[in-house]
Scaffold this motif. Structure first.
Motif, PDB file in Angstrom:
ATOM      1  N   THR A 132       0.838  -1.201   0.000  1.00 54.11           N
ATOM      2  CA  THR A 132       0.000   0.000   0.000  1.00 54.11           C
ATOM      3  C   THR A 132       0.867   1.243   0.000  1.00 54.11           C
ATOM      4  O   THR A 132       0.578   2.216  -0.704  1.00 54.11           O
ATOM      5  CB  THR A 132      -0.904  -0.015   1.231  1.00 54.11           C
ATOM      6  OG1 THR A 132      -1.656  -1.235   1.262  1.00 54.11           O
ATOM      7  CG2 THR A 132      -1.857   1.156   1.205  1.00 54.11           C
ATOM      8  N   THR A 133       1.968   1.210   0.756  1.00 56.73           N
ATOM      9  CA  THR A 133       2.876   2.358   0.782  1.00 56.73           C
ATOM     10  C   THR A 133       3.494   2.594  -0.584  1.00 56.73           C
ATOM     11  O   THR A 133       3.613   3.746  -1.044  1.00 56.73           O
ATOM     12  CB  THR A 133       3.976   2.126   1.824  1.00 56.73           C
ATOM     13  OG1 THR A 133       3.382   1.897   3.098  1.00 56.73           O
ATOM     14  CG2 THR A 133       4.892   3.318   1.924  1.00 56.73           C
ATOM     15  N   SER A 134       3.891   1.524  -1.254  1.00 60.07           N
ATOM     16  CA  SER A 134       4.480   1.655  -2.594  1.00 60.07           C
ATOM     17  C   SER A 134       3.495   2.309  -3.556  1.00 60.07           C
ATOM     18  O   SER A 134       3.851   3.234  -4.314  1.00 60.07           O
ATOM     19  CB  SER A 134       4.874   0.276  -3.127  1.00 60.07           C
ATOM     20  OG  SER A 134       5.774  -0.354  -2.254  1.00 60.07           O
ATOM     21  N   MET A 135       2.235   1.858  -3.512  1.00 60.41           N
ATOM     22  CA  MET A 135       1.238   2.415  -4.426  1.00 60.41           C
ATOM     23  C   MET A 135       0.955   3.875  -4.115  1.00 60.41           C
ATOM     24  O   MET A 135       0.848   4.708  -5.020  1.00 60.41           O
ATOM     25  CB  MET A 135      -0.041   1.585  -4.337  1.00 60.41           C
ATOM     26  CG  MET A 135      -1.153   2.103  -5.247  1.00 60.41           C
ATOM     27  SD  MET A 135      -2.491   0.927  -5.404  1.00 60.41           S
ATOM     28  CE  MET A 135      -1.733  -0.286  -6.464  1.00 60.41           C
ATOM     29  N   LEU A 136       0.870   4.220  -2.813  1.00 64.60           N
ATOM     30  CA  LEU A 136       0.575   5.604  -2.451  1.00 64.60           C
ATOM     31  C   LEU A 136       1.709   6.537  -2.842  1.00 64.60           C
ATOM     32  O   LEU A 136       1.472   7.667  -3.284  1.00 64.60           O
ATOM     33  CB  LEU A 136       0.296   5.697  -0.950  1.00 64.60           C
ATOM     34  CG  LEU A 136      -0.945   4.944  -0.453  1.00 64.60           C
ATOM     35  CD1 LEU A 136      -1.089   5.114   1.049  1.00 64.60           C
ATOM     36  CD2 LEU A 136      -2.197   5.428  -1.160  1.00 64.60           C
ATOM     37  N   VAL A 137       2.953   6.093  -2.687  1.00 68.40           N
ATOM     38  CA  VAL A 137       4.098   6.929  -3.094  1.00 68.40           C
ATOM     39  C   VAL A 137       4.091   7.124  -4.608  1.00 68.40           C
ATOM     40  O   VAL A 137       4.351   8.227  -5.114  1.00 68.40           O
ATOM     41  CB  VAL A 137       5.415   6.302  -2.603  1.00 68.40           C
ATOM     42  CG1 VAL A 137       6.613   7.042  -3.187  1.00 68.40           C
ATOM     43  CG2 VAL A 137       5.482   6.324  -1.088  1.00 68.40           C
ATOM     44  N   ALA A 138       3.757   6.051  -5.347  1.00 72.92           N
ATOM     45  CA  ALA A 138       3.683   6.177  -6.812  1.00 72.92           C
ATOM     46  C   ALA A 138       2.560   7.123  -7.219  1.00 72.92           C
ATOM     47  O   ALA A 138       2.709   7.934  -8.140  1.00 72.92           O
ATOM     48  CB  ALA A 138       3.484   4.790  -7.424  1.00 72.92           C
ATOM     49  N   MET A 139       1.398   7.039  -6.561  1.00 74.16           N
ATOM     50  CA  MET A 139       0.288   7.939  -6.869  1.00 74.16           C
ATOM     51  C   MET A 139       0.671   9.383  -6.575  1.00 74.16           C
ATOM     52  O   MET A 139       0.309  10.295  -7.331  1.00 74.16           O
ATOM     53  CB  MET A 139      -0.933   7.530  -6.056  1.00 74.16           C
ATOM     54  CG  MET A 139      -1.549   6.202  -6.496  1.00 74.16           C
ATOM     55  SD  MET A 139      -2.905   5.688  -5.420  1.00 74.16           S
ATOM     56  CE  MET A 139      -4.053   7.055  -5.680  1.00 74.16           C
TER      57      MET A 139
END
Length: 758
Positions: A571-578
């Motif tokens: 989830t952290t990876s996706m939020l940083v990418a977003m």
């Protein structure tokens, strides 16, 4: 450059010795208060529980009553006659009177006065057996008599002690009663007064009043008897002393009289008579010496006159002699006749011859008489000389006698002074003896009862209140101890400084928890629909920390990993990418968990059949395999569920040249490539992929991941030289974190999380 240098300075390997900080030696009161406030319910429950126990214990107490009497002690009165330093005075300070009041002697007087040996309240053998909570508990857990006998037979239990004899039992009973009375007795000197309050506590209100009053009465009686005894001892001592002094005076006076008698016997007269004789002798000697001088002068003058042939008529001594006067008259007559004949007859004339013969005879007689007078003067000189010598000899004898008598007199005077001193001491002690004898009949106690003890109206509540208060205090202390024990036993991370200190890595940020029961997709939706939320701000702060970890060369390939599953790294990876997409930067996420791909479950399932594995085996192109999410704008290269994964070796695939080419191609297409990897402690994929990225972010779930797991996972990555840039919290409970970290990032983020939220 300054941010990068700061991060590099704070980075160290796990297990290295931490840098000493002087602040660790300080006591952080705010941290302690914050910790106690977090556990306030533990303290409250523990205090209430202990209070209930205290209330139960106090309910088992027997009612007790305390009677009090007040005694004033006059410490200004003298206790006995002070005979110099010989008789010791009774020490009359208030503290000593307190010691007297609780002395064994006074307690025994009270026991005898009230006959407490026969009182059931003090003699347990006279009380009927009463069942209490303690006796019931002992009865439940006590062994049967048969079992005790068996244990005694085999030597596992000692036989009961033999009962004491009657005398020993009586002595033990008396000691027990004394101890019981002393424990129930309370003595309270009233400040800045001469008053002592005597309090006694008993189960019988009447008994308490009697014992308190008896203590006061017996104290006064004991004090008076002590004074009388001291006075009697002083009288006895003074009587003995007076008798000794009387005998000493008598001996001294007898010694004086004996010395005087001995002196009189030796000298035959007193020194005064001798001194009078010396004075008289000196006067006689002076007269004799004057007479001697006069006789010597007379003799010399007469001798000179005779030898010089002077006219005897000119000298008184000669002129006073009748013979010389007669001879001189005859000489004058004869000389007149001779003168008369000289004119008429010749010298040969018989008349003139006869007359010359007569004149010669007269002159011879005159000379002889003068010689006789001179001889008389000489004899007088001799007599006076003998007289002076005799007087001097007598004076010497008297002086020798006087010197001897003076030495004896000095000894007598010394004996007289000693006798006078002994007589003075004797008279002084005799007067003190009379005073002491008279005072013995006038002795009064130095204390008096100000207020006698009255029968208490109600039982004491102080003991119960004291027990209840003590139980509440102990309960609160137990609660505080339990809080600190729970904090010491905690094995997770709750504060940023704690995470930095134990991992040796910089703290990059924390992602707050969006909710307890939200799925990952709901979290992504909330992040996308609420760009001003605390979660969105935290993700942006984390991305900024990652980019500024290397200011000169911002990392373009970033790997997110953790110690164990379910720590929120995907989830952290996706939020940083977003966040990167929202800021106009292209980003792609590579789901490197080939065994349990999580991004496939996070994104909508559109029946895709091509993914990362298809690109690796050449059955699909990169464009076909990358999934583009229209809602978020994310590009994701993931392993889809339809791809075969049963026979693959993830470590070989991730370390293959083909995977390296895929990474290089994605790096050329996108501004930021994010790797979502499996946990570092579960598989070796994270260690393999760490060599392909510019930065590694280690994710730690707040208050969940064990410290040892985090330290071991970081150590695994450091062993292969992974470019670790820092650690980050996930799923942080901001409300709780604000309590745990009162002065850190989480505290202020928790307090002001809604500041910019519309």
């Amino acid at each position: 450059m300054r941010q990068e240098s700061t991060l590099k300075f704070r980075t160290m390997r796990v297990g290295d010795a931490p840098v000493e900080d002087d602040s660790d030696d300080e006591i952080d009161l705010r941290a302690i208060i914050s910790k106690l406030w977090r556990g306030r319910w533990i303290i409250i429950i523990s205090t209430l529980f202990a209070g209930l126990i205290g209330f139960f214990l106090t309910s088992q107490y027997e009612a007790t009553y305390t009677a009090r009497t007040k005694v004033m002690f006059d410490i200004d009165q003298a206790n006995v006659v002070d005979v110099g330093q010989s008789v010791v005075r009774i020490d009359d300070t208030l503290e000593n009177q307190v010691e007297i009041l609780q002395s064994t002697t006074l307690i025994e007087r009270v026991i005898g006065e009230l006959n407490l040996l026969e009182n059931p309240a003090f003699n347990s053998s006279l009380r009927p057996p009463r069942e209490t909570l303690g006796t019931r508990i002992r009865g439940i857990f006590s062994m049967p008599d048969g079992v005790k006998e068996v244990l005694r037979d085999v030597g596992l239990m000692s036989p009961p002690p033999a009962p004491p004899d009657a005398a020993e039992a009586a002595a033990l009973l008396r000691l027990q009663i004394i101890s019981q009375i002393r424990n129930s007795l309370k003595l309270s000197p009233i400040w800045d007064t001469k008053v002592i309050e005597i309090g006694y506590t008993a189960g019988d209100r009447n008994l308490a009043a009697r014992v308190a009053n008896t203590f006061a009465q017996q104290y006064i009686t004991d004090q008076l008897e002590a004074k009388l005894e001291a006075t009697r001892e002083a009288t006895t001592w003074l009587s003995n002393r007076v008798e000794e002094l009387r005998q000493r005076v008598q001996d001294a006076e007898e010694a004086v009289e004996a010395a005087r008698a001995e002196l009189a016997a030796d000298a035959g007269q007193s020194l005064e008579i001798t001194q009078a004789q010396i004075e008289a002798q000196n006067a006689g000697l002076s007269i004799a010496r004057n007479d001697l001088s006069l006789a010597q002068a007379t003799y010399g003058r007469l001798r000179d006159a005779v030898d010089a042939g002077r006219d005897f008529g000119a000298i008184n001594e000669f002129r006073a002699s009748p013979l010389i006067q007669t001879y001189r008259a005859s000489e004058d007559t004869l000389m007149s006749q001779q003168t008369a004949l000289g004119d008429t007859v010749d010298e040969d004339h018989p008349a003139r011859v006869r007359l010359a013969q007569q004149l010669s005879d007269v002159r011879e007689n005159l000379q002889r008489e003068a010689e006789r007078i001179v001889e008389g003067a000489r004899i007088e000189v001799a007599v006076q000389t003998d007289r002076v010598a005799s007087l001097e000899a007598e004076l010497d004898e008297l002086e020798i006698l006087a010197r001897g008598q003076s030495q004896d007199t000095i000894r007598i005077r010394q004996l007289e002074r000693e006798a006078e001193a002994s007589r003075a001491v004797y008279e002084n002690f005799l007067g003190r003896l009379k005073e002491t004898t008279e005072q013995e009949a006038l002795q009064t106690a130095d204390a008096r009862i100000l207020s006698p003890a009255e029968v208490p109206l109600g039982p004491d509540a102080a003991r119960a209140r004291r027990t209840q208060l003590l139980s509440l205090i102990l309960g609160a202390m137990a609660g505080v101890g339990l809080i600190f024990l729970i904090d010491l036993l905690n094995n997770t991370f709750r504060a940023p400084d704690q995470l930095e200190q134990l991992t040796g890595l910089p703290y990059l940020g924390a992602l707050p928890s969006a909710g307890r029961r939200l799925h990952r997709r709901d979290v992504v939706t909330q992040f996308r629909t609420s760009p001003k939320s605390a979660l969105a701000e935290a993700v942006r702060s984390l991305r900024t920390s990652i980019l500024f970890s290397k200011v000169d060369e911002p990392p373009r390939t970033v790997m997110f990993t953790s110690s164990v599953p379910r720590e929120g790294k995907s989830t952290t990876s996706m939020l940083v990418a977003m966040t990167s997409r929202q800021m106009g930067k292209s980003a792609v996420i590579i789901d490197c968990d080939l065994r349990l791909p999580s991004l496939a479950r996070l994104l909508p399932d559109e029946g895709r059949e091509q993914g990362l594995l298809s690109v690796l085996d050449g059955t699909a192109t990169m464009d076909d395999a990358i999934y583009h999410d229209e809602e978020t704008g994310l590009d994701v290269l993931m392993t889809v569920p339809s791809e075969p994964r049963s026979n693959i070796n993830a470590a070989d695939i991730l370390s293959s040249r083909k995977f390296h080419e895929i990474v290089a191609e994605l790096k050329a297409r996108y501004d930021l490539v994010i790797f979502d990897t499996p946990p570092s402690l579960v598989v070796a994929d994270a260690k393999i992929l760490s060599r392909l990225v510019d930065a590694v972010v280690y994710v730690v779930r707040w208050d969940s991941t064990p410290r040892g797991a985090v330290q071991e996972g970081i150590k695994e990555l450091q062993s292969v030289g992974a470019p670790l840039i820092g650690v980050s919290f996930t799923m942080l409970n901001e409300a709780r974190a604000a309590r745990y970290s009162y002065d850190g990032y989480s505290y202020y983020r928790g307090r002001y999380k809604d500041y910019y939220v519309s």
